[in-house]
Design an enzyme around this catalytic site. Structure first.
Site, short mmCIF file in Angstrom:
data_model
loop_
_atom_site.label_atom_id
_atom_site.label_comp_id
_atom_site.label_asym_id
_atom_site.label_seq_id
_atom_site.Cartn_x
_atom_site.Cartn_y
_atom_site.Cartn_z
CG MET A 80 -1.88 -1.20 1.20
SD MET A 80 -3.38 -0.94 2.13
CE MET A 80 -2.74 -0.66 3.76
N GLY A 81 2.16 1.09 -0.32
CA GLY A 81 3.06 2.24 -0.39
C GLY A 81 3.52 2.69 0.98
CB ALA A 82 3.77 4.70 3.39
CG LEU A 83 7.27 1.48 -0.84
CD1 LEU A 83 8.05 1.23 -2.13
CD2 LEU A 83 6.36 0.29 -0.52
NE ARG A 122 -3.08 1.43 9.68
CZ ARG A 122 -3.42 0.43 8.84
NH1 ARG A 122 -2.68 -0.66 8.83
NH2 ARG A 122 -4.44 0.54 8.03
CE LYS A 158 3.82 -4.63 11.55
NZ LYS A 158 2.50 -4.38 11.02
CG ASP A 159 0.63 -7.35 7.80
OD1 ASP A 159 -0.09 -6.69 8.55
OD2 ASP A 159 1.61 -6.87 7.21
CG HIS A 172 6.84 -1.89 2.31
ND1 HIS A 172 6.70 -0.74 3.02
CD2 HIS A 172 5.62 -2.51 2.36
CE1 HIS A 172 5.46 -0.64 3.49
NE2 HIS A 172 4.79 -1.71 3.11
CD GLN A 201 -1.82 -8.90 4.01
OE1 GLN A 201 -2.69 -8.05 4.06
NE2 GLN A 201 -0.55 -8.60 3.82
#
Ligand code: AMP
Length: 283
Positions: A26-29, A184, A146-147, A33, A150
């Site tokens: 979702m970006g904000a790398l 976040r 981390k997720d 990432h 998911q």
């Protein structure tokens, strides 16, 4: 590096490439990432990154609008790492209003943990990743541990739908003090960031307890709860716990005793920021 914003362009550019690894983001790398991208580069001749803040995985009171979108900085990072293709569609491109939304659901895996606290979240995740897989047609797809839920849900989706895609989970990248990297984290004030450290500290302490022989999940959960609530005793607003769990990494069912690899997972709010983290412990 080619950057495309429409599905048609993405298909055309992808067709020029051979075996490809996809890193959906979702970006904000951040370095988390980037570690996925580096792994992708080592694992396949071509690498694609998708950057899309997917509206369908956010709840109505969640942070979709304020989610960071530093696209120029993200593209620079991708270019530096030698990414071949970046797909950065608009919400209208991915979800034209005339199309009926499609739902892929794996209720046994999606109604627990994050799914319980974020109703509809995994339907959105499966929807967007299914579309990305069909558009980009990767041979490999990389996701972060981390997720972990998911990662488990998407692995199960690929198996259930017989997609010829290898799903690879990559380790969680942490700040030097232990905080799991997350887009976040940018929301946290200095004070909140310090309090957020209780999450990784709780997981590490519990891991230490497993190493010294503790096998009872309820004891480990109580110990993690104590670590998280201790912060409040310093006279500051405590971390507010969404859940603390000890689950089987495949079924995501709660375990009572640590008899095999087990995921200890925490979701907590620090101020207005909701953070998740986990660790795999071994008996
Ligand atoms: P997001 O942009 O938050 O959707 O994350 C995109 C991918 O990066 C997902 O597969 C995440 O699990 C992964 N990711 C996020 N944070 C980290 C981290 N600290 N370490 C490794 N992978 C991460």
């Amino acid at each position: 590096m080619v950057v495309v914003r429409t599905i048609a362009e993405c298909r055309a550019e992808r067709a020029k490439l051979g075996n490809l690894a996809l890193v959906p983001t979702m970006g904000a790398l951040h370095l988390g990432h980037l570690s996925l991208i580096e792994y992708a580069k080592k694992s396949a001749p071509y690498t694609a990154v998708s950057i899309f803040v997917n509206p369908s995985q956010f709840g109505p009171r969640e942070d979709f609008t304020k989610y960071p979108r530093p696209i120029e900085a993200d593209l620079e990072k991708c270019a530096k790492l030698g990414v071949d293709l970046v797909f950065n569609p608009s919400p209208e491109e991915m979800y034209p209003p005339q199309l009926s939304p499609i739902v892929v659901d794996l209720p046994q895996l999606t109604e627990v943990l994050e799914g319980k606290h974020r109703p509809g979240h995994f339907k959105g995740v499966c929807q967007v990743v299914a579309k990305l897989f069909n558009i980009v047609q990767p041979q490999l797809a990389l996701f972060g541990q981390k997720d972990f839920q998911q990662l488990r849900v998407l692995t199960a989706m690929v198996e259930a739908l017989d997609w010829p895609i290898e799903v690879i989970g990559c380790p969680t990248m942490r700040e030097p003090d232990g905080l799991a990297m997350s887009s976040r984290n940018a929301y946290l004030s200095v004070d909140e960031r310090e309090r957020a450290l209780a999450i990784s500290r709780a997981l590490l302490l519990a891991n230490g307890e497993v190493k010294t022989g503790e096998r009872r999940a309820n004891r480990l959960i109580a110990s993690m709860q104590n670590t998280l609530l201790d912060v409040g005793q310093l006279g500051r607003v405590p971390v507010s716990i969404d859940y603390i769990a000890a689950v089987d990494p495949i079924t995501l069912k709660q375990v009572e005793m640590i008899t095999g690899p087990t995921v200890l997972a925490i979701a907590a709010r620090v101020g207005n920021t909701r953070l998740i983290d986990n660790i795999v412990v071994m008996p």
